[in-house]
Scaffold this active site. Structure first.
Site, PDB file in Angstrom:
ATOM      1  N   ASN A   9       0.907   4.771   2.782  1.00  0.00           N
ATOM      2  CA  ASN A   9       0.982   3.831   3.742  1.00  0.00           C
ATOM      3  C   ASN A   9       1.380   2.714   3.674  1.00  0.00           C
ATOM      4  O   ASN A   9       1.134   1.533   3.145  1.00  0.00           O
ATOM      5  CB  ASN A   9      -0.904   3.492   4.072  1.00  0.00           C
ATOM      6  CG  ASN A   9      -1.231   3.148   5.325  1.00  0.00           C
ATOM      7  OD1 ASN A   9      -0.658   2.582   5.790  1.00  0.00           O
ATOM      8  ND2 ASN A   9      -2.224   2.415   5.508  1.00  0.00           N
ATOM      9  N   TRP A  10       2.403   2.611   4.466  1.00  0.00           N
ATOM     10  CA  TRP A  10       2.902   1.075   4.203  1.00  0.00           C
ATOM     11  C   TRP A  10       2.720   0.305   4.716  1.00  0.00           C
ATOM     12  O   TRP A  10       3.255  -0.735   4.844  1.00  0.00           O
ATOM     13  CB  TRP A  10       4.472   1.737   5.195  1.00  0.00           C
ATOM     14  CG  TRP A  10       5.753   2.392   3.988  1.00  0.00           C
ATOM     15  CD1 TRP A  10       4.868   3.068   2.783  1.00  0.00           C
ATOM     16  CD2 TRP A  10       7.240   3.324   4.131  1.00  0.00           C
ATOM     17  NE1 TRP A  10       6.279   4.035   1.633  1.00  0.00           N
ATOM     18  CE2 TRP A  10       7.083   3.955   2.817  1.00  0.00           C
ATOM     19  CE3 TRP A  10       7.186   3.197   4.758  1.00  0.00           C
ATOM     20  CZ2 TRP A  10       8.108   4.398   2.792  1.00  0.00           C
ATOM     21  CZ3 TRP A  10       8.602   3.842   4.563  1.00  0.00           C
ATOM     22  CH2 TRP A  10       9.523   4.672   4.091  1.00  0.00           C
ATOM     23  N   LYS A  11       1.459   1.020   5.741  1.00  0.00           N
ATOM     24  CA  LYS A  11       1.199  -0.047   6.738  1.00  0.00           C
ATOM     25  C   LYS A  11       2.311  -1.290   7.087  1.00  0.00           C
ATOM     26  O   LYS A  11       3.198  -0.863   8.394  1.00  0.00           O
ATOM     27  CB  LYS A  11       0.828  -1.506   5.871  1.00  0.00           C
ATOM     28  CG  LYS A  11      -0.394  -0.270   5.208  1.00  0.00           C
ATOM     29  CD  LYS A  11      -2.083  -1.968   3.625  1.00  0.00           C
ATOM     30  CE  LYS A  11      -2.785  -0.958   3.790  1.00  0.00           C
ATOM     31  NZ  LYS A  11      -3.756  -1.590   3.081  1.00  0.00           N
ATOM     32  N   HIS A  94      -8.197   3.985   9.796  1.00  0.00           N
ATOM     33  CA  HIS A  94      -8.341   3.190   9.077  1.00  0.00           C
ATOM     34  C   HIS A  94      -9.226   1.942   8.536  1.00  0.00           C
ATOM     35  O   HIS A  94      -9.374   1.619   9.841  1.00  0.00           O
ATOM     36  CB  HIS A  94      -6.837   2.637   8.518  1.00  0.00           C
ATOM     37  CG  HIS A  94      -6.872   1.795   6.993  1.00  0.00           C
ATOM     38  ND1 HIS A  94      -6.445   0.676   6.986  1.00  0.00           N
ATOM     39  CD2 HIS A  94      -6.113   2.892   5.890  1.00  0.00           C
ATOM     40  CE1 HIS A  94      -6.585   0.465   5.538  1.00  0.00           C
ATOM     41  NE2 HIS A  94      -6.148   1.234   5.411  1.00  0.00           N
ATOM     42  N   GLU A  96      -8.869  -0.818   7.951  1.00  0.00           N
ATOM     43  CA  GLU A  96      -7.759  -2.460   8.618  1.00  0.00           C
ATOM     44  C   GLU A  96      -8.237  -2.315   9.996  1.00  0.00           C
ATOM     45  O   GLU A  96      -7.422  -3.559  10.843  1.00  0.00           O
ATOM     46  CB  GLU A  96      -6.468  -2.450   8.262  1.00  0.00           C
ATOM     47  CG  GLU A  96      -6.496  -2.920   7.012  1.00  0.00           C
ATOM     48  CD  GLU A  96      -5.059  -2.592   5.722  1.00  0.00           C
ATOM     49  OE1 GLU A  96      -4.225  -1.933   6.819  1.00  0.00           O
ATOM     50  OE2 GLU A  96      -5.679  -2.956   4.873  1.00  0.00           O
ATOM     51  N   GLY A 168      -6.475  -3.477  -1.560  1.00  0.00           N
ATOM     52  CA  GLY A 168      -4.945  -4.337  -0.666  1.00  0.00           C
ATOM     53  C   GLY A 168      -5.979  -5.697  -2.282  1.00  0.00           C
ATOM     54  O   GLY A 168      -5.387  -6.413  -2.449  1.00  0.00           O
ATOM     55  N   SER A 208      -6.159  -0.354  -4.180  1.00  0.00           N
ATOM     56  CA  SER A 208      -5.557  -0.367  -5.550  1.00  0.00           C
ATOM     57  C   SER A 208      -5.616   0.861  -6.391  1.00  0.00           C
ATOM     58  O   SER A 208      -5.509   0.618  -7.441  1.00  0.00           O
ATOM     59  CB  SER A 208      -6.551  -1.128  -5.840  1.00  0.00           C
ATOM     60  OG  SER A 208      -6.525  -2.208  -5.059  1.00  0.00           O
ATOM     61  N   GLY A 229      -1.568   2.257  -0.640  1.00  0.00           N
ATOM     62  CA  GLY A 229      -1.136   1.408  -0.343  1.00  0.00           C
ATOM     63  C   GLY A 229       0.294   0.743  -1.110  1.00  0.00           C
ATOM     64  O   GLY A 229       1.527   0.922  -0.339  1.00  0.00           O
ATOM     65  N   GLY A 230      -0.435  -0.964  -1.440  1.00  0.00           N
ATOM     66  CA  GLY A 230       0.857  -1.691  -1.649  1.00  0.00           C
ATOM     67  C   GLY A 230       1.499  -0.847  -2.790  1.00  0.00           C
ATOM     68  O   GLY A 230       3.258  -1.046  -2.960  1.00  0.00           O
TER      69      GLY A 230
HETATM   70  P1  13P Z   1      -3.626  -0.303  -1.363  1.00  0.00           P
HETATM   71  O1  13P Z   1      -3.221   0.732  -2.451  1.00  0.00           O
HETATM   72  O2  13P Z   1      -2.814  -1.475  -0.941  1.00  0.00           O
HETATM   73  O3  13P Z   1      -4.940  -0.857  -1.883  1.00  0.00           O
HETATM   74  O4  13P Z   1      -4.268  -0.457   0.142  1.00  0.00           O
HETATM   75  C1  13P Z   1      -5.064   0.856   0.067  1.00  0.00           C
HETATM   76  C2  13P Z   1      -5.081   1.586   1.576  1.00  0.00           C
HETATM   77  O5  13P Z   1      -5.879   0.735   2.655  1.00  0.00           O
HETATM   78  C3  13P Z   1      -4.617   2.835   2.034  1.00  0.00           C
HETATM   79  O6  13P Z   1      -5.183   3.109   3.391  1.00  0.00           O
END
Ligand code: 13P
Length: 252
Positions: A9-11, A94, A96, A168, A208, A229-230
């Protein structure tokens, strides 16, 4: 058997210029025998990502879709539009979106239904906040959020358990915490979708996930993959997570 699924998930990250080298490396490294791999870039990068991933083992997904197939919804993107581009997956619900954009259990359920109507596979996200965990409400929250799975097509579904406090923050759930939540979600899926569908449902962990903790998380019997994510923004890190995943594991 459940084939593991590792999704990026590159957000809200990336440019057309920045993803070319990333995706060329990724498609070279991903073969048919390991876990299934999906990359979910922002909407604007979908055409470029689909072009590079075309004919490869890397699937491409979006990060959201609307619940209507078309209509007066300025700024939104409908599932049939994503399907027309060639996207195969979409992330729905999600945290967020729940935290910042008013997503509710009801809207997330409606989006998931719309996605499947368009033939897209859904990564349905759920997870508790720190406050809810500290209050001992984790399993009750998961039970409430997972009600959205009723009526979905299990063949076009994966679930992502993403504890909000782990997203995150660098503070991942322990493997035991993840396993406990995943086992509860699989039991719940059994009630909602039937035992057979629950046995083959992929339940991903997100929050994470990094190359150095992926192996222990993915070793849990009900952790069938990761939503990253990150750490997915760096192709080497993402490939290390992919390589930590078993290809397939026996379903329940
Ligand atoms: P992180 O891996 O940056 O914690 O994000 C997880 C996430 O929200 C994947 O959708």
């Amino acid at each position: 058997m459940r084939r593991c699924l590792i999704a990026a998930n590159w957000k809200m990250h990336g440019t057309v210029a920045s993803i070319e080298a990333y995706l060329e490396t990724l498609v070279e490294r991903v073969g048919p025998d390991g876990p299934e791999v999906v990359v979910c870039p922002p909407f604007t990068l979908l055409p470029a990502a689909l072009l590079i991933a075309s004919g490869s083992e890397v699937a491409v997904g979006a990060q959201n879709c609307h619940w209507a197939d078309a209509g007066a919804f300025t700024g939104e993107v409908a599932a049939p539009m994503l399907a027309e581009l060639g996207a195969q997956w979409v992330i729905v619900g999600h945290s967020e979106r729940r935290q910042h954009f008013g997503e509710t259990d009801e809207t997330a359920a409606a989006r998931a239904k719309a996605a499947q109507r368009a033939g897209l596979s859904v990564i349905f996200c759920l997870g508790e906040t720190l406050e809810q965990r500290d209050a001992g409400e984790t399993l009750a929250v998961l039970e409430r959020q997972s009600a959205a799975l009723a009526g979905l097509d299990p063949a076009l579904l994966a679930v992502a358990y993403e504890p909000v406090w782990a997203i995150g923050t660098g503070r991942n759930a322990t493997p035991a915490q993840a396993q406990e939540a995943h086992a509860a979600l699989r039991r719940r899926a059994g009630e909602l979708l039937g035992a057979e569908a629950a046995g083959t449902l992929r339940i991903l962990y997100g929050g994470s996930v990094k190359p150095d903790n992926a192996l222990s998380l993915l070793a849990q019997s009900d952790v069938d993959g990761a939503l990253v994510g990150g750490a997915s923004l760096d192709v080497e890190g993402f490939c290390a997570i992919i390589h930590a995943a078993p290809g397939r594991r026996p379903g329940a």
